[in-house]
Design a protein around this motif. Structure first.
Motif, PDB file in Angstrom:
ATOM      1  N   PRO A  72     -38.199  31.846  63.495  1.00 57.98           N
ATOM      2  CA  PRO A  72     -38.844  32.660  62.463  1.00 57.98           C
ATOM      3  C   PRO A  72     -39.308  31.805  61.292  1.00 57.98           C
ATOM      4  N   PRO A  73     -40.200  32.318  60.450  1.00 56.39           N
ATOM      5  CA  PRO A  73     -40.641  31.554  59.277  1.00 56.39           C
ATOM      6  C   PRO A  73     -39.456  31.200  58.378  1.00 56.39           C
ATOM      7  N   ALA A  74     -39.622  30.189  57.590  1.00 60.13           N
ATOM      8  CA  ALA A  74     -38.518  29.697  56.761  1.00 60.13           C
ATOM      9  C   ALA A  74     -37.978  30.770  55.824  1.00 60.13           C
ATOM     10  N   ASP A  75     -38.864  31.612  55.281  1.00 56.11           N
ATOM     11  CA  ASP A  75     -38.398  32.628  54.331  1.00 56.11           C
ATOM     12  C   ASP A  75     -37.721  33.803  55.017  1.00 56.11           C
ATOM     13  N   GLU A  76     -37.677  33.786  56.354  1.00 56.50           N
ATOM     14  CA  GLU A  76     -36.987  34.847  57.096  1.00 56.50           C
ATOM     15  C   GLU A  76     -35.640  34.372  57.635  1.00 56.50           C
ATOM     16  N   ALA A  77     -35.311  33.104  57.450  1.00 59.19           N
ATOM     17  CA  ALA A  77     -34.100  32.557  58.066  1.00 59.19           C
ATOM     18  C   ALA A  77     -32.853  33.282  57.580  1.00 59.19           C
TER      19      ALA A  77
END
Length: 423
Positions: A72-77
């Motif tokens: 997932p994108p970094a801001d969704e980790a």
């Protein structure tokens, strides 16, 4: 000799009881179905079917998304980690996102210390508190249970209300209309959120129940349901306006002194609706000394300020953010559908309700854009209009297919979150 008799008996083919067993099983099934009240058989079937289909699609989409580089994108980790803490089973954890974890926090905050979290109405997380012990104290699972039980009753009230409003006097037609309304409610663009650990299913369930009892003139029940409706979301207390219009319609929209007295005698429980929100405000005042702590928390945490909803919508439509434009066009489309389909005088309470639940979120300003498609789910009268239109031969299949495809696409976007289009 005994062994020989047993051996001989074993070699003799017995009678084939399978046809009779199947007949008895079918008869038992029919008797069981006959004992289930009429709407509940359909409600349980459509609930289970939608849950199965969406869970299967969700797991497949997430499995495929895992193979995409950078997902997932970094801001969704962090959110993915929170989902894994909820459950290692994706068909469960996929129903938790963003606000779900804030509700989980509110369901776990001890009540024996000063309260500091005023950004959300408390009915939904507080309903999960007494249920958490059933799951070993797992409040997140209790939240999911509350949302899904609310969805079941939401479908029940949609069926009953749809049959009453659209039925033409024929019980068979009324039943078909009720089934269509419940089905189209589940086909609204982001209706998959009804099954998530969010407040949508609870709010719509209470709204449908309030209108159902209003149509039956059970105004004390309307007031009690409306009290909790107002405690579930800030827009809830404004629903007193369309509920009052139902009362006016039942008396021919008359405003003479004699009828006004009748309104007071019958409709006084409507005062309980705004009282629900006043109760939350009193809680804020008791805990913080600020009756408007909710409003101030919204302003500080999300930059929300009351604005002209038409101006907010207009700025999105002429702006250069395509995602915001899409969201607002969907809101406009829902208003158009409601205005066309609910233009008859008898439908005015539901038209006013739709206008309220669409424009109030927009009055929160641009911060609402990311969650606008979620808030639009409150506009259940759109399902009434679609069900009425679907009576036309051939149109039902096209509407069903088109809405299912649209919801499937938005569901996949919601699962991947990379655009933040839904929430």
């Amino acid at each position: 000799m005994a062994d020989e008799r047993q051996a001989g008996t074993a070699d003799v083919p017995g009678p084939d009881l399978r046809p009779g067993a199947r007949a008895r099983l079918a008869a038992a099934g029919r008797r069981l179905a006959a004992r289930v009240p009429a709407p509940w058989g359909f409600v349980l079937a459509v609930f289970a079917g939608s849950k199965l289909v969406l869970s299967l699609i969700g797991v497949l989409v997430l499995t495929a998304w895992d193979q995409v580089p950078g997902a997932p994108p970094a801001d969704e980790a962090m959110m993915r980690a929170q989902q894994d803490e909820i459950s290692s089973h994706r068909w469960i954890s996929l129903w938790f996102a963003w606000d779900s974890f804030l509700y989980d926090h509110l369901a776990r905050v001890p009540l024996d210390r000063p309260w500091t979290d005023f950004g959300f109405p408390l009915l939904y997380p507080f309903l999960a508190r007494p249920l958490a012990p059933l799951f070993g104290g797992h409040t997140a699972w209790a939240l999911l249970l509350v949302a899904n039980v609310a969805l079941l009753f939401q479908l029940y009230y949609a069926h009953r209300l749809g049959a009453r409003l659209l039925g033409a006097g024929d019980p068979g037609d009324a039943g078909a209309d009720g089934r269509r309304v419940a089905r189209y409610l589940l086909l609204l663009p982001t209706a998959f959120l009804f099954q998530a650990a969010l407040t949508e299913s609870l709010f719509v369930c209470l709204a449908l129940a309030a209108f159902w009892y209003a149509e039956q003139r059970r105004w004390l029940v309307v007031g009690i349901v409306g009290y909790f409706l107002a405690m579930s979301r800030s827009v809830g207390f404004v629903v007193v306006i369309p509920l009052a219009l139902v009362l006016l319609r039942q008396h021919g929209w008359r405003l003479d002194p004699r009828t006004l007295a009748r309104y007071l005698r019958q409709g006084w429980p409507l005062l309980l609706v705004p009282a629900g929100w006043l109760t939350f405000m009193a809680f804020c005042g008791w805990q913080s000394g600020d009756w408007f702590a909710y409003q101030h928390a919204q302003e500080k945490g999300w930059g929300i300020k009351v604005q002209n909803p038409l101006g907010v919508a207009g700025s999105a439509l002429v702006g250069d953010n395509s995602a915001d434009t899409l969201r607002v066009w969907i809101a406009v489309a829902m208003l158009i559908v409601a205005a066309v389909g609910l233009r008859r005088r008898a439908d005015w309470p539901y038209l006013v309700y739709t206008v309220i639940v669409v424009l109030v979120p927009l009055s929160m300003g641009p911060p609402v854009y990311k969650s606008l498609l979620r808030y639009l789910l409150a506009a259940f009268p759109v399902a009434l209009v679609l069900a009425r239109w679907a009576r036309r031969p051939g149109l039902d299949a096209w509407l069903t297919a088109g809405l299912a495809l649209l919801q499937g696409a938005l569901f996949a976007v919601w699962l991947t979150y990379w655009t933040h289009l839904i929430i």
